[in-house]
Design an enzyme around this catalytic site. Structure first.
Site, PDB file in Angstrom:
ATOM      1  CG  HIS A   1      -2.023   0.972   1.387  1.00  0.00           C
ATOM      2  ND1 HIS A   1      -2.900   0.817   1.846  1.00  0.00           N
ATOM      3  CD2 HIS A   1      -1.871   2.372   0.774  1.00  0.00           C
ATOM      4  CE1 HIS A   1      -3.553   2.065   1.797  1.00  0.00           C
ATOM      5  NE2 HIS A   1      -3.010   2.942   0.882  1.00  0.00           N
TER       6      HIS A   1
ATOM      7  CD  GLU B   1      -4.089  -2.383   1.030  1.00  0.00           C
ATOM      8  OE1 GLU B   1      -4.976  -3.437   0.805  1.00  0.00           O
ATOM      9  OE2 GLU B   1      -3.601  -2.095   2.308  1.00  0.00           O
TER      10      GLU B   1
ATOM     11  CG  HIS C   1      -8.175  -2.488   8.717  1.00  0.00           C
ATOM     12  ND1 HIS C   1      -7.456  -1.761   8.187  1.00  0.00           N
ATOM     13  CD2 HIS C   1      -8.313  -2.049   9.872  1.00  0.00           C
ATOM     14  CE1 HIS C   1      -7.065  -0.754   8.924  1.00  0.00           C
ATOM     15  NE2 HIS C   1      -7.331  -0.755  10.142  1.00  0.00           N
TER      16      HIS C   1
END
Length: 237
Positions: free
Chosen positions: A43, A70, A190
């Protein structure tokens, strides 16, 4: 079978804290795959405080499983992804200053924008996943954006799990069932951990992929990286 994608951002955070190239992000990614991970997630953020754009380019020829990038679809992020051509891009609604992802997309409000971005990535043959919460309207409009998959934002599940795991998982099961009905692939991520992953997977066994970083890397400090990856994979059986 649900695939395990290891988010290696925290490896880059540790490297950047000291400078140099220890630990080596590329080597850790390859080791994760060697130890059984079926994907690598990164990310990159605009300030490059952990994964750098240069890391993404360096990782592309080395990642032998599924490479998942991401991030928020800014112009620079879109250019990066289209240049690297990962197997999957996951769109998250993070503002630049966010410490970590903390919400799913409002796909109703952002439908036109997301549809445009999804179409762009599809032109390059890249599978797209949109980060969403359990609001069923957001799930329905994610499909209207043309996405291939959605990724369930699981922090609310992880937070409630210790107190009431049945209540915690219920809205995620409902959202997952709708995703299946809509023909969407399903990811989750997450705050998933060795404590809560198996219970989620038991109730949503059709998950395509889970992306896990912080907890997995923290566990590896005690258990070792190879053993940790094996332990996480056991939760997905």
């Amino acid at each position: 079978m649900t695939k395990l994608s290891v988010n290696i951002n925290k490896i880059a955070t540790l490297r950047n804290a000291r400078g140099g190239n220890v630990p080596d992000v590329c080597k850790v990614a390859q080791d994760c795959e060697r130890f059984g991970a079926e994907g690598i997630t990164v990310h990159p953020r605009p300030d490059e405080r952990h994964i750098r754009y240069a890391d993404v380019y360096a990782l592309r020829p080395l990642v032998a499983t599924e490479f998942n990038i991401e991030g928020y679809p800014s112009e620079s992020f879109i250019d990066l992804v289209c240049s690297v051509k990962p197997e999957q891009v996951t769109l998250v609604p993070d503002p630049p200053e966010a410490i970590t992802s903390n919400a799913g997309w409002d796909t109703v409000k952002n439908k036109d924008f997301l549809k445009q971005v999804v179409n762009k990535f599809h032109e390059y043959g890249i599978r797209v996943s949109i980060f969403v919460d359990t609001d069923l309207k957001n799930m329905e409009h994610a499909r209207l954006c043309g996405t291939d998959r959605v990724e369930l934002y699981t922090e609310p599940y992880a937070t409630m799990y210790p107190a009431d795991r049945e209540k915690a998982v219920a809205p995620f099961v409902e959202a997952a069932k709708l995703a299946k009905e809509l023909g969407l692939g399903l990811n989750a991520g997450h705050d998933l951990s060795l404590e809560n992953l198996a219970y989620l997977h038991t109730h949503i066994p059709w998950l395509d992929e889970v992306s896990i970083g912080h907890a997995l890397i923290a566990d590896a400090l005690y258990l070792g990286l190879e053993n940790t990856i094996k332990q996480y994979k056991k939760q997905l059986i």
